[in-house]
Scaffold this motif. Structure first.
Motif, short mmCIF file in Angstrom:
data_model
loop_
_atom_site.label_atom_id
_atom_site.label_comp_id
_atom_site.label_asym_id
_atom_site.label_seq_id
_atom_site.Cartn_x
_atom_site.Cartn_y
_atom_site.Cartn_z
N GLY A 13 -20.71 6.39 28.04
CA GLY A 13 -19.67 5.49 28.52
C GLY A 13 -18.56 6.18 29.29
O GLY A 13 -17.66 5.51 29.78
N ASP A 75 -27.70 -3.72 32.87
CA ASP A 75 -27.07 -4.79 32.10
C ASP A 75 -26.18 -5.68 32.96
O ASP A 75 -25.57 -6.62 32.46
CB ASP A 75 -26.37 -4.27 30.85
CG ASP A 75 -25.22 -3.32 31.11
OD1 ASP A 75 -24.68 -3.33 32.21
OD2 ASP A 75 -24.89 -2.56 30.19
N THR A 85 -32.14 -3.95 27.49
CA THR A 85 -31.00 -3.14 27.88
C THR A 85 -30.21 -2.76 26.63
O THR A 85 -30.27 -3.47 25.62
CB THR A 85 -30.09 -3.86 28.89
OG1 THR A 85 -29.04 -2.97 29.28
CG2 THR A 85 -29.50 -5.14 28.34
N GLY A 86 -29.51 -1.66 26.71
CA GLY A 86 -28.75 -1.18 25.57
C GLY A 86 -27.51 -2.01 25.27
O GLY A 86 -27.08 -2.08 24.13
N THR A 87 -26.93 -2.62 26.28
CA THR A 87 -25.70 -3.38 26.08
C THR A 87 -25.79 -4.73 26.80
O THR A 87 -25.20 -4.92 27.86
CB THR A 87 -24.47 -2.61 26.58
OG1 THR A 87 -24.73 -2.15 27.92
CG2 THR A 87 -24.15 -1.43 25.71
N VAL A 89 -25.03 -8.38 28.01
CA VAL A 89 -23.85 -9.22 28.10
C VAL A 89 -24.26 -10.51 28.81
O VAL A 89 -24.75 -10.46 29.94
CB VAL A 89 -22.71 -8.53 28.89
CG1 VAL A 89 -21.48 -9.42 28.96
CG2 VAL A 89 -22.35 -7.19 28.25
N GLU A 118 -29.29 2.27 31.53
CA GLU A 118 -29.23 1.24 30.49
C GLU A 118 -30.52 0.46 30.29
O GLU A 118 -30.52 -0.56 29.61
CB GLU A 118 -28.06 0.26 30.72
CG GLU A 118 -26.71 0.88 30.52
CD GLU A 118 -26.38 1.26 29.08
OE1 GLU A 118 -26.89 0.62 28.14
OE2 GLU A 118 -25.63 2.22 28.89
#
Length: 160
Positions: A13, A75, A85-87, A89, A118
């Motif tokens: 990040g 993402d 995907t890891g995150t 939204v 991601e």
């Protein structure tokens, strides 16, 4: 773009933050952000454009004719389209819209490279996420080669 992710000065990040701290690259433009988690993207001297901003005419003017490295954070796509995907939204782009945006970047800039981040295939047992990413990359590359007519990394030519 976080200075620190809790407990870590080096984390996925904050890679761009570390680059800025070291003086590279000369400019960072974020397109398609839906949330920043309070991170200091704008304060770091970067340009930030939301998904909504990408609907406005001229969104790509600030990068026109510039050398760019495209880092596609998957993402940005809605998790209904790309669950791997890891995150994830909710409220992301459609594949069609992403392809349009990548095509505009490929046509109006001088791309020096592209990567994908991601992607987390283990979160999508159907394999659809990998196919979506491949389609997005093909959209970018097709327009790149049609516009520029040369490989992204010509042998023996310094890119940066």
């Amino acid at each position: 773009m976080a200075e620190r992710v809790p407990g870590h000065s080096h984390h996925h990040g904050n890679v761009l933050r570390r680059l800025i701290d070291e003086g590279f690259p000369p400019a960072i433009h974020h397109f398609g952000l839906r949330e920043t988690g309070g991170w200091d993207t704008a304060e770091a001297g970067t340009t930030v454009r939301s998904v909504g901003d990408l609907a406005l005419p001229g969104w790509s003017d600030e990068i026109r004719d510039k050398r760019v490295f495209v880092s596609l954070d998957v993402d940005v796509l809605d998790p209904a389209i790309l669950p791997g995907t890891g995150t994830p939204v909710v409220g992301g782009l459609s594949l069609q819209r992403l392809c349009q945006l990548l095509a505009e970047i490929a046509a109006k800039t001088v791309p020096v490279g592209i990567d994908v981040v991601e992607l987390c295939p283990m979160r999508d047992t159907t394999g659809a996420s990998e196919h979506v990413v491949i389609e997005a990359l093909l959209c970018f590359l097709a327009v790149y080669f049609r516009t520029h007519g040369t490989p992204i990394a010509p042998v023996g030519k310094k890119l940066i």
